[in-house]
Design a protein around this motif. Sequence first.
Motif, mmCIF file in Angstrom:
data_model
loop_
_atom_site.group_PDB
_atom_site.id
_atom_site.type_symbol
_atom_site.label_atom_id
_atom_site.label_comp_id
_atom_site.label_asym_id
_atom_site.label_seq_id
_atom_site.Cartn_x
_atom_site.Cartn_y
_atom_site.Cartn_z
ATOM 1 N N TRP A 185 1.717 -3.803 13.226
ATOM 2 C CA TRP A 185 1.429 -2.709 12.268
ATOM 3 C C TRP A 185 -0.162 -2.665 11.995
ATOM 4 O O TRP A 185 -0.685 -3.467 11.931
ATOM 5 C CB TRP A 185 2.152 -3.003 10.749
ATOM 6 C CG TRP A 185 3.606 -2.958 10.919
ATOM 7 C CD1 TRP A 185 4.436 -4.001 10.688
ATOM 8 C CD2 TRP A 185 4.465 -1.813 11.012
ATOM 9 N NE1 TRP A 185 5.752 -3.615 10.855
ATOM 10 C CE2 TRP A 185 5.767 -2.287 11.167
ATOM 11 C CE3 TRP A 185 4.150 -0.522 11.354
ATOM 12 C CZ2 TRP A 185 6.670 -1.388 11.500
ATOM 13 C CZ3 TRP A 185 5.146 0.269 11.597
ATOM 14 C CH2 TRP A 185 6.705 -0.075 11.489
ATOM 15 N N GLU A 186 -0.473 -1.389 12.069
ATOM 16 C CA GLU A 186 -1.882 -0.787 11.727
ATOM 17 C C GLU A 186 -1.777 0.459 10.808
ATOM 18 O O GLU A 186 -0.592 1.167 10.989
ATOM 19 C CB GLU A 186 -2.608 -0.592 13.186
ATOM 20 C CG GLU A 186 -2.154 0.536 13.937
ATOM 21 C CD GLU A 186 -2.904 0.563 15.321
ATOM 22 O OE1 GLU A 186 -2.775 1.742 15.697
ATOM 23 O OE2 GLU A 186 -3.258 -0.460 15.730
ATOM 24 N N ARG A 187 -2.983 0.497 10.052
ATOM 25 C CA ARG A 187 -2.764 1.683 9.326
ATOM 26 C C ARG A 187 -2.966 2.872 10.208
ATOM 27 O O ARG A 187 -3.591 2.903 11.188
ATOM 28 C CB ARG A 187 -4.209 1.736 8.599
ATOM 29 C CG ARG A 187 -3.977 0.502 7.372
ATOM 30 C CD ARG A 187 -5.206 0.798 6.351
ATOM 31 N NE ARG A 187 -5.077 -0.241 5.383
ATOM 32 C CZ ARG A 187 -5.255 -1.491 5.341
ATOM 33 N NH1 ARG A 187 -5.718 -1.842 6.743
ATOM 34 N NH2 ARG A 187 -5.172 -2.094 4.430
ATOM 35 N N TRP A 188 -2.156 3.835 9.969
ATOM 36 C CA TRP A 188 -2.037 4.996 10.655
ATOM 37 C C TRP A 188 -3.038 6.173 9.795
ATOM 38 O O TRP A 188 -2.340 6.876 9.010
ATOM 39 C CB TRP A 188 -0.928 5.522 11.144
ATOM 40 C CG TRP A 188 -0.769 6.567 12.133
ATOM 41 C CD1 TRP A 188 -1.717 6.922 13.008
ATOM 42 C CD2 TRP A 188 0.200 7.669 11.945
ATOM 43 N NE1 TRP A 188 -1.234 8.182 13.839
ATOM 44 C CE2 TRP A 188 -0.222 8.508 13.211
ATOM 45 C CE3 TRP A 188 1.465 7.872 11.569
ATOM 46 C CZ2 TRP A 188 0.703 9.707 13.421
ATOM 47 C CZ3 TRP A 188 2.241 8.733 11.678
ATOM 48 C CH2 TRP A 188 2.022 9.704 12.776
ATOM 49 N N PRO A 189 -4.138 6.580 10.005
ATOM 50 C CA PRO A 189 -5.074 7.327 9.149
ATOM 51 C C PRO A 189 -4.383 8.872 9.347
ATOM 52 O O PRO A 189 -3.795 9.307 10.276
ATOM 53 C CB PRO A 189 -6.387 7.675 9.713
ATOM 54 C CG PRO A 189 -6.192 6.918 11.123
ATOM 55 C CD PRO A 189 -4.811 5.947 11.159
ATOM 56 N N GLU A 220 0.864 -1.142 0.187
ATOM 57 C CA GLU A 220 -0.027 0.064 -0.090
ATOM 58 C C GLU A 220 0.748 1.328 -0.052
ATOM 59 O O GLU A 220 0.944 2.030 0.978
ATOM 60 C CB GLU A 220 -1.016 0.207 1.071
ATOM 61 C CG GLU A 220 -1.871 -1.096 1.452
ATOM 62 C CD GLU A 220 -2.852 -0.871 2.265
ATOM 63 O OE1 GLU A 220 -3.403 0.013 2.434
ATOM 64 O OE2 GLU A 220 -2.819 -1.789 3.082
ATOM 65 N N PHE A 236 1.865 3.371 8.219
ATOM 66 C CA PHE A 236 1.776 2.280 9.387
ATOM 67 C C PHE A 236 2.293 2.545 10.718
ATOM 68 O O PHE A 236 3.254 3.318 10.362
ATOM 69 C CB PHE A 236 2.132 0.946 8.826
ATOM 70 C CG PHE A 236 1.333 0.502 7.802
ATOM 71 C CD1 PHE A 236 0.219 -0.324 7.611
ATOM 72 C CD2 PHE A 236 1.841 0.689 6.251
ATOM 73 C CE1 PHE A 236 -0.615 -0.735 6.581
ATOM 74 C CE2 PHE A 236 1.122 0.268 5.066
ATOM 75 C CZ PHE A 236 -0.023 -0.505 5.342
ATOM 76 N N GLN A 239 0.697 4.771 1.994
ATOM 77 C CA GLN A 239 -0.248 4.300 3.397
ATOM 78 C C GLN A 239 0.956 4.500 4.733
ATOM 79 O O GLN A 239 1.911 3.693 4.485
ATOM 80 C CB GLN A 239 -0.899 3.293 3.446
ATOM 81 C CG GLN A 239 -1.691 2.885 4.760
ATOM 82 C CD GLN A 239 -2.591 3.788 5.139
ATOM 83 O OE1 GLN A 239 -3.798 4.107 4.367
ATOM 84 N NE2 GLN A 239 -2.431 4.376 6.460
#
Length: 173
Positions: free
Chosen positions: A70-74, A56, A61, A59
């Motif tokens: 890991w997580e998406r960091w808006p 991605e 993370f 994007q």
Amino acid sequence: MAKLKTYCLNLDGIYNVMVAASSQRAAAELIGTTVYMLRTWDAGFNDTDEALALSEPGQVFRKKAISGAWERWPPTGKAQATSSPPTEQQSAVSPPSDSAPADRQHKLAQLRETLALAVLEPLADARIWWQGVLHGRLIELEASGVLTADDCAAFADQVKEAFERCLPPANDD
């Protein structure tokens, strides 16, 4: 299209942030930091991390330094992300609009939240470390034009006052 590369860094001592971008400048903009900070605070990554980032591009993370997933960091800042990953106690500060004054106020609010958490640190040496982190952020935000020299001087005074109230004082052997 330029070849993508993965960049990973730790800006606050708690979270690592990672992004795949075509250049250091693009990665720094996506994360909301400077190329200098990107080079200085490199957190490293493994093949699995790199595959995630490359899946991605653009994007951001984040993960808790060593043990997190890991997580998406808006995106919430001027570019795509703020310059400091959120702490355990999620920020009560709303994201800024695209205007410079709103961004300035948002960054100052983030610094105040970090300061409030830092002074709760029970270890004196860790409080010294937090002072350095806060002063480093001030330097970075002034250099990038988000904060003025007066903003930084005023906040530096707040940092000094807040840490002087801490007990036991740092380096009091």
